[in-house]
Design a protein around this motif. Structure first.
Motif, PDB file in Angstrom:
ATOM      1  N   ARG A 131     -12.277  10.911  -1.236  1.00 25.22           N
ATOM      2  CA  ARG A 131     -10.990  10.685  -0.312  1.00 25.22           C
ATOM      3  C   ARG A 131     -10.651   9.801   0.333  1.00 25.22           C
ATOM      4  O   ARG A 131     -12.047  10.222   1.488  1.00 25.22           O
ATOM      5  N   ALA A 132     -10.156   8.663   1.222  1.00 24.30           N
ATOM      6  CA  ALA A 132     -10.454   8.112   1.661  1.00 24.30           C
ATOM      7  C   ALA A 132      -9.570   8.612   3.535  1.00 24.30           C
ATOM      8  O   ALA A 132      -8.438   8.861   2.803  1.00 24.30           O
ATOM      9  N   SER A 133     -10.043   7.968   4.446  1.00 22.65           N
ATOM     10  CA  SER A 133      -8.936   8.595   5.065  1.00 22.65           C
ATOM     11  C   SER A 133      -7.830   7.730   5.099  1.00 22.65           C
ATOM     12  O   SER A 133      -7.069   8.366   6.262  1.00 22.65           O
ATOM     13  N   ARG A 134      -6.794   6.915   4.077  1.00 23.50           N
ATOM     14  CA  ARG A 134      -6.177   6.372   4.665  1.00 23.50           C
ATOM     15  C   ARG A 134      -5.298   7.472   3.488  1.00 23.50           C
ATOM     16  O   ARG A 134      -3.667   7.174   3.652  1.00 23.50           O
ATOM     17  N   PHE A 135      -5.810   8.367   1.817  1.00 25.18           N
ATOM     18  CA  PHE A 135      -4.989   8.744   1.710  1.00 25.18           C
ATOM     19  C   PHE A 135      -4.213  10.443   2.201  1.00 25.18           C
ATOM     20  O   PHE A 135      -4.782  10.452   2.983  1.00 25.18           O
ATOM     21  N   ALA A 136      -3.446  10.416   1.216  1.00 34.87           N
ATOM     22  CA  ALA A 136      -2.768  11.622   1.735  1.00 34.87           C
ATOM     23  C   ALA A 136      -3.471  12.917   1.713  1.00 34.87           C
ATOM     24  O   ALA A 136      -4.446  12.978   0.950  1.00 34.87           O
ATOM     25  N   GLU A 137      -3.543  14.204   2.430  1.00 32.81           N
ATOM     26  CA  GLU A 137      -4.566  15.406   2.534  1.00 32.81           C
ATOM     27  C   GLU A 137      -4.413  15.718   1.205  1.00 32.81           C
ATOM     28  O   GLU A 137      -3.420  15.909  -0.452  1.00 32.81           O
ATOM     29  N   ASN A 138      -4.997  15.951   0.842  1.00 30.80           N
ATOM     30  CA  ASN A 138      -6.126  16.148  -0.761  1.00 30.80           C
ATOM     31  C   ASN A 138      -5.950  15.066  -2.272  1.00 30.80           C
ATOM     32  O   ASN A 138      -6.668  16.155  -3.186  1.00 30.80           O
ATOM     33  N   LEU A 139      -5.608  14.157  -1.983  1.00 36.04           N
ATOM     34  CA  LEU A 139      -5.662  12.651  -2.961  1.00 36.04           C
ATOM     35  C   LEU A 139      -7.098  12.685  -3.036  1.00 36.04           C
ATOM     36  O   LEU A 139      -7.399  12.084  -2.138  1.00 36.04           O
ATOM     37  N   TYR A 140      -7.173  12.409  -3.706  1.00 34.89           N
ATOM     38  CA  TYR A 140      -8.735  11.658  -4.425  1.00 34.89           C
ATOM     39  C   TYR A 140      -9.158  11.330  -5.789  1.00 34.89           C
ATOM     40  O   TYR A 140      -7.378  11.180  -5.894  1.00 34.89           O
ATOM     41  N   SER A 141      -9.685  10.076  -5.633  1.00 34.94           N
ATOM     42  CA  SER A 141      -9.333   8.922  -6.747  1.00 34.94           C
ATOM     43  C   SER A 141     -10.854   8.051  -6.447  1.00 34.94           C
ATOM     44  O   SER A 141     -11.712   8.460  -6.013  1.00 34.94           O
ATOM     45  N   VAL A 142     -10.998   7.314  -7.496  1.00 37.93           N
ATOM     46  CA  VAL A 142     -11.987   6.494  -7.509  1.00 37.93           C
ATOM     47  C   VAL A 142     -12.865   5.482  -7.037  1.00 37.93           C
ATOM     48  O   VAL A 142     -11.471   5.286  -6.147  1.00 37.93           O
ATOM     49  N   LEU A 143     -13.569   4.683  -6.356  1.00 39.49           N
ATOM     50  CA  LEU A 143     -14.150   4.129  -5.238  1.00 39.49           C
ATOM     51  C   LEU A 143     -13.294   2.803  -5.691  1.00 39.49           C
ATOM     52  O   LEU A 143     -13.592   2.238  -6.497  1.00 39.49           O
ATOM     53  N   ALA A 144     -13.359   1.944  -4.523  1.00 40.12           N
ATOM     54  CA  ALA A 144     -12.540   0.726  -4.829  1.00 40.12           C
ATOM     55  C   ALA A 144     -12.947  -0.704  -3.287  1.00 40.12           C
ATOM     56  O   ALA A 144     -13.103   0.514  -2.536  1.00 40.12           O
ATOM     57  N   GLY A 145     -13.037  -2.001  -4.217  1.00 40.30           N
ATOM     58  CA  GLY A 145     -13.558  -1.811  -2.488  1.00 40.30           C
ATOM     59  C   GLY A 145     -13.516  -3.883  -2.801  1.00 40.30           C
ATOM     60  O   GLY A 145     -13.508  -4.283  -4.556  1.00 40.30           O
ATOM     61  N   PHE A 146     -13.205  -5.022  -1.857  1.00 42.06           N
ATOM     62  CA  PHE A 146     -12.789  -6.433  -2.182  1.00 42.06           C
ATOM     63  C   PHE A 146     -13.812  -6.837  -2.571  1.00 42.06           C
ATOM     64  O   PHE A 146     -15.326  -6.874  -1.823  1.00 42.06           O
ATOM     65  N   ALA A 147     -14.417  -7.734  -3.353  1.00 42.81           N
ATOM     66  CA  ALA A 147     -15.444  -8.952  -3.679  1.00 42.81           C
ATOM     67  C   ALA A 147     -15.405  -9.728  -2.317  1.00 42.81           C
ATOM     68  O   ALA A 147     -14.852  -9.939  -1.845  1.00 42.81           O
ATOM     69  N   GLU A 148     -17.446 -10.098  -2.376  1.00 48.89           N
ATOM     70  CA  GLU A 148     -17.210 -11.127  -1.494  1.00 48.89           C
ATOM     71  C   GLU A 148     -17.810 -12.393  -2.221  1.00 48.89           C
ATOM     72  O   GLU A 148     -18.160 -12.567  -2.470  1.00 48.89           O
TER      73      GLU A 148
END
Length: 272
Positions: free
Chosen positions: A162-179
């Protein structure tokens, strides 16, 4: 894309599909049995600026043109400006894909106005999606920001966070930008390590999805847990857990590749 291609100029201009963007929403024609994209002749009252049009492709032999209109623009009768997320599964796949393309191009056109090398005003290239600086000769292409998104498995469970920007109780797989300097596999390892403190292995390509919010390309992978215990960074990620199919929390909408990764895990467990 070459705007002088004969195939793209064969159909009468008034029959072209027009993907009209206003405030991150696309104009939809609601008069028929199913929502669709209007033809140019059906929106003549909008007085579209031909100097700003982008020819973005063809659909069923008809040209597809993208326009941006001011925020105060009212939709024609029985039409509506609608966000892309709400249009997934509503528009035909061909129209939805082209709408995503239009949104990406219009977002780039709106934000790429001055040369990043010398600061001079840019002009549009005559035949491709690019802008040129007459002052220094620099060429700028539409920005695409690659990001990985990863479904990690361990003993028949999937890692969801659960990311800090997500709605309450929403969970997802992890993601991130390439550097800069990273392979996509390097990005997978780094993002998982930074966000939840574990190492992964068996990284495999899953699929990709353009994500015009505003300019991402989501590149999906699967991976297996290799070592370590979950420890969230308490910055971007506030909670992370291993979930079995039977105990899945609230998960993303089917519009996203995140959901496709989770659905693939559910199917795999069912087939097993």
């Amino acid at each position: 894309m070459n705007s002088t291609d004969p195939e793209k100029t064969a159909a009468p201009a008034e029959n072209a599909y027009v993907y009209i963007v206003r405030d991150q929403k696309v104009l939809i024609d609601l008069r028929g049995d199913e929502p669709t994209i209007p033809r140019k002749k059906e929106v003549s009252g909008l007085n579209l600026d031909e100097a700003d049009v982008y020819r973005i492709g063809m659909n069923s032999g008809m040209p597809c043109d993208a326009y941006r209109v001011p925020a105060a623009t009212e939709p024609p009768r029985d039409m509506s400006f609608t966000g892309l997320r709400k249009l997934f599964g509503v528009l035909s796949p061909e129209h939805y894909s082209m709408a995503v393309r239009a949104m990406g191009i219009i977002n780039w056109d709106r934000t790429c106005r001055f040369c990043s090398a010398c600061g001079s005003q840019l002009s549009r290239h005559a035949s491709i999606f690019a802008k040129e600086c007459e002052a220094c000769g620099f060429t700028m292409f539409p920005r695409i920001s690659p990001a990985v998104i990863v479904a990690v498995e361990r003993n028949g469970k999937i890692l969801l966070a659960r990311a800090s920007r997500f709605a309450e109780n929403l969970y997802s797989v992890l993601a991130g930008f390439a550097e800069p300097g990273e392979s996509l596999e390097d990005t997978v390892r780094r993002e998982i390590r930074e966000e939840v403190g574990i190492e992964v292995k068996d990284i495999r390509y899953f699929g990709s999805q353009p994500w015009p919010y505003p300019d991402s390309l989501m590149i999906g992978f699967t991976a297996s847990w290799a070592s370590g215990e979950l420890k969230v960074d308490d910055d971007e990620i506030t909670d992370a857990r291993w979930f079995s199919v039977e105990e899945l929390p609230l998960i993303p909408h089917r519009v996203s590749i995140a959901r496709s990764l989770i659905d693939a895990f559910i199917k795999k467990m069912g087939d097993g």
